[in-house]
Motif scaffolding. Structure first.
Motif, mmCIF file in Angstrom:
data_model
loop_
_atom_site.group_PDB
_atom_site.id
_atom_site.type_symbol
_atom_site.label_atom_id
_atom_site.label_comp_id
_atom_site.label_asym_id
_atom_site.label_seq_id
_atom_site.Cartn_x
_atom_site.Cartn_y
_atom_site.Cartn_z
ATOM 1 N N UNK A 143 0.818 -1.204 0.000
ATOM 2 C CA UNK A 143 0.000 0.000 0.000
ATOM 3 C C UNK A 143 0.861 1.268 0.000
ATOM 4 N N UNK A 144 2.109 1.134 0.424
ATOM 5 C CA UNK A 144 3.001 2.287 0.481
ATOM 6 C C UNK A 144 3.527 2.678 -0.897
ATOM 7 N N UNK A 145 3.359 1.824 -1.898
ATOM 8 C CA UNK A 145 3.736 2.177 -3.264
ATOM 9 C C UNK A 145 2.820 3.278 -3.796
ATOM 10 N N UNK A 146 3.319 3.986 -4.798
ATOM 11 C CA UNK A 146 2.472 4.945 -5.488
ATOM 12 C C UNK A 146 1.398 4.244 -6.300
ATOM 13 N N UNK A 147 0.378 4.992 -6.673
ATOM 14 C CA UNK A 147 -0.701 4.472 -7.507
ATOM 15 C C UNK A 147 -0.228 4.453 -8.957
ATOM 16 N N UNK A 148 -0.168 3.263 -9.558
ATOM 17 C CA UNK A 148 0.381 3.131 -10.907
ATOM 18 C C UNK A 148 -0.414 3.947 -11.924
ATOM 19 N N UNK A 149 -1.713 4.069 -11.734
ATOM 20 C CA UNK A 149 -2.524 4.818 -12.695
ATOM 21 C C UNK A 149 -2.218 6.311 -12.656
ATOM 22 N N UNK A 150 -1.709 6.801 -11.524
ATOM 23 C CA UNK A 150 -1.369 8.218 -11.405
ATOM 24 C C UNK A 150 0.118 8.462 -11.642
ATOM 25 N N UNK A 151 0.828 7.430 -12.082
ATOM 26 C CA UNK A 151 2.261 7.556 -12.337
ATOM 27 C C UNK A 151 2.466 8.109 -13.741
ATOM 28 N N UNK A 152 2.745 9.393 -13.835
ATOM 29 C CA UNK A 152 2.973 10.031 -15.125
ATOM 30 C C UNK A 152 4.454 10.090 -15.464
ATOM 31 N N UNK A 153 5.264 9.321 -14.712
ATOM 32 C CA UNK A 153 6.691 9.216 -15.001
ATOM 33 C C UNK A 153 6.976 8.047 -15.925
ATOM 34 N N UNK A 154 6.249 6.959 -15.757
ATOM 35 C CA UNK A 154 6.587 5.729 -16.464
ATOM 36 C C UNK A 154 5.943 5.656 -17.835
ATOM 37 N N UNK A 155 6.659 5.031 -18.769
ATOM 38 C CA UNK A 155 6.118 4.707 -20.076
ATOM 39 C C UNK A 155 5.419 3.342 -20.057
ATOM 40 N N UNK A 156 5.607 2.598 -19.002
ATOM 41 C CA UNK A 156 5.147 1.208 -18.952
ATOM 42 C C UNK A 156 3.635 1.148 -18.754
ATOM 43 N N UNK A 157 3.006 0.217 -19.444
ATOM 44 C CA UNK A 157 1.550 0.050 -19.387
ATOM 45 C C UNK A 157 1.089 -0.224 -17.958
ATOM 46 N N UNK A 158 0.096 0.504 -17.511
ATOM 47 C CA UNK A 158 -0.441 0.340 -16.160
ATOM 48 C C UNK A 158 -1.907 -0.074 -16.152
ATOM 49 N N UNK A 159 -2.477 -0.301 -17.334
ATOM 50 C CA UNK A 159 -3.872 -0.751 -17.379
ATOM 51 C C UNK A 159 -4.087 -1.655 -18.587
ATOM 52 N N UNK A 160 -4.713 -2.803 -18.343
ATOM 53 C CA UNK A 160 -5.170 -3.678 -19.423
ATOM 54 C C UNK A 160 -6.582 -4.145 -19.086
ATOM 55 N N UNK A 161 -7.265 -4.603 -20.089
ATOM 56 C CA UNK A 161 -8.623 -5.097 -19.890
ATOM 57 C C UNK A 161 -8.638 -6.342 -19.003
ATOM 58 N N UNK A 162 -9.733 -6.577 -18.291
ATOM 59 C CA UNK A 162 -9.813 -7.779 -17.452
ATOM 60 C C UNK A 162 -9.590 -9.067 -18.239
ATOM 61 N N UNK A 163 -10.036 -9.091 -19.489
ATOM 62 C CA UNK A 163 -9.849 -10.295 -20.298
ATOM 63 C C UNK A 163 -8.370 -10.570 -20.550
ATOM 64 N N UNK A 164 -7.584 -9.505 -20.728
ATOM 65 C CA UNK A 164 -6.146 -9.671 -20.936
ATOM 66 C C UNK A 164 -5.486 -10.187 -19.664
ATOM 67 N N UNK A 165 -5.894 -9.642 -18.525
ATOM 68 C CA UNK A 165 -5.327 -10.115 -17.257
ATOM 69 C C UNK A 165 -5.682 -11.577 -17.017
ATOM 70 N N UNK A 166 -6.890 -11.971 -17.402
ATOM 71 C CA UNK A 166 -7.302 -13.361 -17.253
ATOM 72 C C UNK A 166 -6.438 -14.278 -18.123
ATOM 73 N N UNK A 167 -6.202 -13.861 -19.357
ATOM 74 C CA UNK A 167 -5.372 -14.655 -20.259
ATOM 75 C C UNK A 167 -3.944 -14.766 -19.719
#
Length: 463
Positions: free
Chosen positions: A58-82
């Motif tokens: 919980x002490x980590x930053x919120x990845x969705x609010x991380x405007x420093x990284x180029x790395x993908x921080x959101x994928x569809x639930x179907x992709x996560x399931x796969x």
């Protein structure tokens, strides 16, 4: 019926070899100190271990609010399931998981088509753990190709000082002289003129970046290639170009189709990209392609008899999960050209709109506007003396926003900027919230006598 008494002669037990014994203790997690240096003697119930580790994260930053990284921080639930279904598949075991290997081959073919390979049948490529490994492989191919020329002297690699740190590592690990072209004035990346000026007969290649991480701008790949063509006519030096398209190679094919930067340029020998950046896949997957077998010396490719199959391999790693490759193929299937174009255009629209709104606030000057990569950099105007970009970054962090502040490299270490990366999942609504928080912070920042942050003690910028 068996009667149960309220007492027992057995001593109290905590944990033991069976972690289920403590499963009913509602306060168990409060009594545990997590191991820092050595394993605990006892096991824990799975739910308790999950709670304890999750609490620390919980002490980590919120990845969705991380405007420093180029790395993908959101994928569809179907992709996560796969991905969850494929995480136990070892990519290297192509005999046991032949269809995962087939999906990798299809991804290489799709990228070859996107990047205008002159002969799709001649293209050669592979997945990697990310662009850093992909760049290492491309650099190794450059050096081996140069070594066959039989020239004396130390090999060198020409690139802008704005390259990702993996290129510095390559030069150090493989004993290649890095020839970094510094920034000058408002030129924040490599130019054709400077690239040629740094080349000689021992130059193994030139790295051109399609999308600088410092400000989101494209380097002029076509101009660099043309200048190297002229250099070859004058000197006979045939110096190839590698395009580090970690981000832009998944933007330009959809949003800038007329821009010539890829295998349409005969001088371009290889291209890499990060599937886990604007390839829209969670980390870590990258891709590297060579235009033909001549660009990748065959002695670097090993045929390994492994787990029942004969397998050609060129990589710095061996075992890794197949989940990311499956997710990359899912993304290609899911979006197609139209979907990729829509997603990348949305990110660029958010970036350009956000850049304009920040410029309208008054104290800031834009260096780039997000109209190449969906990335832009900005700094404070010269007349702003009460705060600097480091103060802004710290104030935004108080609201959860991770916006990096950093100084540019040589010869512009005098320039400190903020950089915003807009990715899939960062919406106009979130951008508006960022502007609102920045607007609320400005009055207090402007009341300062001087900047509160010492740039000399700031942490290094990792891009």
């Amino acid at each position: 019926m068996v009667l149960h008494s309220g007492k027992t002669n057995r001593p109290n037990r905590r944990g033991g070899s069976n972690p289920l014994l403590d499963g009913m203790n509602p306060a168990l997690a409060a009594t545990i100190t997590l191991p820092h240096h050595r394993l605990d003697d006892e096991a824990l119930p799975a739910d308790t271990a999950l709670q304890l580790v999750r609490d620390e994260l919980l002490l980590d930053g919120n990845a969705r609010l991380n405007l420093a990284t180029f790395v993908t921080t959101w994928m569809e639930p179907q992709a996560r399931e796969l991905m969850a279904e494929c995480v136990d598949k070892n990519m290297i075991d192509k005999d046991e998981y032949p269809q995962t290997a087939e999906l990798e081959r299809r991804c290489v073919n799709i990228l070859a088509d996107l990047w205008h390979a002159p002969d799709p049948a001649a293209i050669i490529g592979c997945s990697t753990t990310g662009s850093s490994e992909a760049c290492m492989l491309a650099g190794m191919a450059f050096k081996r190709r140069w070594s066959k020329l039989g020239r004396g002297g130390r090999p060198n690699l020409v690139m802008g000082v704005n390259v990702q740190v993996c290129w510095e590592k390559f030069c150090e690990y493989w004993e290649v002289e890095p020839r970094f072209v510094p920034m000058e004035g408002d030129r924040f990346h490599l130019s054709a003129e400077e690239a040629v000026a740094h080349c000689d007969e021992n130059t193994i290649g030139v790295v051109a970046i399609l999308g600088s991480t410092f400000d989101g701008s494209y380097e002029p790949v076509a101009q660099i290639a043309a200048a190297l063509d002229e250099l070859q006519e004058r000197t006979g030096w045939d110096i190839p170009v590698h395009v580090d398209g970690a981000s832009g190679a998944m933007i330009a094919p959809f949003l800038d189709p007329e821009l010539e930067w890829d295998f349409r340029l005969p001088r371009v020998a290889s291209i890499n990209t990060s599937g886990h950046k604007y390839g829209l896949v969670y980390p870590g997957v990258g891709w590297v392609l060579w235009r033909d077998h001549d660009a990748l010396p065959q002695e670097l490719v090993f045929n390994v008899n492994y787990l029942g199959g004969e397998m050609p391999t060129f990589a710095l790693n061996f075992s890794r999960p197949g989940a990311e490759v499956a997710a990359q193929y899912y993304t290609f299937v899911r979006l197609g050209r139209a979907g990729f174009r829509a997603v990348q255009q949305a990110s660029r629209d958010v970036a350009t709109t956000l850049a304009e709104r920040i410029e309208e606030l008054g104290p800031f000057r834009l260096l780039t506007r997000g109209d190449e990569l969906p990335v832009f950099a900005f700094t404070t105007k010269p007349e702003v003396t009460s705060f600097d970009v480091f103060d802004v970054s710290r104030r935004l962090r108080e609201r959860g926003w991770l916006v990096p502040a950093y100084t540019f490299p040589a010869n512009r270490t005098d320039l400190a900027v903020l950089r915003v990366v807009c990715r899939n999942g960062f919406t106009h609504d979130l951008a508006a919230l960022l502007v609102d928080d920045l607007t609320r912070a400005l009055p207090e920042l402007e009341r300062q006598d001087r900047p509160a942050h010492d740039a000399a003690t700031s942490t290094a910028f990792h891009h």
